[in-house]
Design a protein around this motif. Structure first.
Motif, PDB file in Angstrom:
ATOM      1  N   UNK A 302       3.255   3.639 121.546  1.00  0.00           N
ATOM      2  CA  UNK A 302       3.307   2.796 120.253  1.00  0.00           C
ATOM      3  C   UNK A 302       2.697   1.601 120.534  1.00  0.00           C
ATOM      4  N   UNK A 303       2.915   0.943 121.730  1.00  0.00           N
ATOM      5  CA  UNK A 303       2.414  -0.385 121.896  1.00  0.00           C
ATOM      6  C   UNK A 303       0.830  -0.298 122.064  1.00  0.00           C
ATOM      7  N   UNK A 304       0.267   0.526 122.786  1.00  0.00           N
ATOM      8  CA  UNK A 304      -1.122   0.554 122.819  1.00  0.00           C
ATOM      9  C   UNK A 304      -1.799   0.880 121.329  1.00  0.00           C
ATOM     10  N   UNK A 305      -1.171   1.853 120.685  1.00  0.00           N
ATOM     11  CA  UNK A 305      -1.627   2.068 119.319  1.00  0.00           C
ATOM     12  C   UNK A 305      -1.686   0.772 118.345  1.00  0.00           C
ATOM     13  N   UNK A 306      -0.594   0.018 118.475  1.00  0.00           N
ATOM     14  CA  UNK A 306      -0.208  -1.318 117.956  1.00  0.00           C
ATOM     15  C   UNK A 306      -1.536  -2.382 118.158  1.00  0.00           C
TER      16      UNK A 306
END
Ligand SMILES: Cc1ncc(COP(=O)(O)O)c(C=O)c1O
Length: 370
Positions: A302-306
């Protein structure tokens, strides 16, 4: 691949992409002063009944009210237990509770939906009903659930908030049980510009009671028959829904095409468990209200995509119904709890194009390559 910006859901575009038609509708409704219980609402109720293959439909202020009214109309009494899935919005369980009953959340099946075996295991002498949620636009295996209900003489209220257009074995979500409610919250596949909901049923008695509950106790003739509330769908919202339902089937097809793209590009990844593909099972016709999957290292993903400008969502604050500690549930549901450690929703809406999907999939693959 160049950086893109893929929002999880672009609320302003729910207005801007449709601005011309919406302004025309505002003017038309405004000029007529047609704000409450007018022709647009009557037309929408007829359309909704027809679209779902139901005898009756009532526009209500939101699906939560519709679900609560459904249990009230069925005569739920204090202490009556209703079995629902813990993988659902709180509104499902809340409707049982606020109508006077006791929600009994149970496990999910391989599709993430109410597990019929878990329903059977939770039955006890206080059980009076089952409340399947047709979650993420997929209808539960309703033949199994209805067989349990029929054998035990249980009521069935379907939470079809996310399922307008979804079908199981050709039959529309919300038409298997006694009554169902659908939501028109702006991010729903059929959304209006505020809160809105609809109730569908084939039972005149249930229709009549819910009609009274939603309009100060008045029946369709205007005669006050009982105590009721005000939970009417605004005529302006109904006019918007009349406009939008005309192209609804095309919208569903686009969402199914997006799901097929995700499947094609990510289906081989061991780190992910994708939702069923559109053509995976001819018994199901899914509308993909959400594209919810399970992922290894979910929070890192999720953080990487954000960081790459891709919006994702972990539904409902990352908790299942029974996990909200102030609500007093004592049960442990290992499958649901495991699911909530891994679940994430990818962008799924008509504002994203094929290049956006390719970008999301490429970034997901890049994350797991690292
Ligand atoms: C599964 C489910 N049930 C009930 C509701 C409640 O719908 P509403 O917001 O129209 O009250 C929602 C809305 O998000 C939902 O997703």
């Amino acid at each position: 691949m160049s950086i893109r910006n893929v929002l999880f859901f672009d609320y302003p575009r729910a207005y801007l992409d449709d601005q011309e038609d919406l302004l025309r509708i505002f003017k038309n409704v405004g000029k007529r002063g047609a704000f409450i219980m007018q022709q647009d609402l009557l037309d929408f109720e007829v359309t909704l009944a027809k679209y779902t293959g139901s005898k009756y439909a009532i526009g209500v202020a939101n699906a939560t009210d519709g679900l609560e009214f459904s249990w009230m109309a069925l005569g739920l009494r204090s202490g009556d237990e209703v079995i629902c899935c813990s993988h659902t919005m709180l509104a499902t369980a809340a409707a049982i509770k606020t109508a006077g009953g006791v929600p009994v959340p149970v496990e999910l099946d391989d599709d993430g939906l109410l597990d019929p075996a878990a329903v059977e295991a939770a039955i006890n002498p206080r059980t009076v009903g089952i409340m399947p949620t047709q979650l993420n636009g997929r209808t539960c295996k309703m033949d199994k659930i209805m067989a349990i209900a029929e054998k035990n003489h249980f009521f069935v209220v379907e939470d079809a908030a996310q399922a307008l257009g979804s079908r199981y074995k050709g039959q529309h979500a919300g038409t298997f049980g006694d009554v169902a409610a659908i939501s028109f919250f702006p991010a729903k596949v059929l959304g209006c510009l505020g809160d809105g909901g609809g109730v569908i049923t084939n039972d005149y008695g249930v229709f009549d009671k819910i009609y009274q509950l939603h309009d100060h106790g008045r029946d369709v003739e205007g005669e006050v028959k009982s105590w009721g509330r005000n939970s009417r769908l605004d005529n302006l919202q109904a006019a918007i829904l009349n406009h939008r339902i005309a192209t609804y089937d095309q919208i569903i097809l686009r969402r199914r095409a997006i799901a097929a793209m995700y499947q094609q590009q990510l289906g081989d990844m061991e780190e992910l468990k994708l939702p069923p593909a559109p053509d995976a099972d001819p018994d199901h016709f899914d509308i993909y209200q959400n594209y919810e999957l399970q992922a290894d290292r979910r929070d890192e993903l999720k953080n990487f995509l954000a960081k790459n400008n891709i919006g994702t969502l972990i539904q409902w604050g990352g908790k299942a119904v029974h996990q909200w500690k102030h609500l007093g549930f004592l049960v442990r549901l290992p499958k649901v709890e495991h699911f909530f450690e891994r679940c994430i929703m990818f962008p799924m809406n008509i504002f994203i194009d094929d290049a956006d999907i390719n970008y999301v999939c490429e970034k997901v693959r890049e994350f797991y390559r690292k």
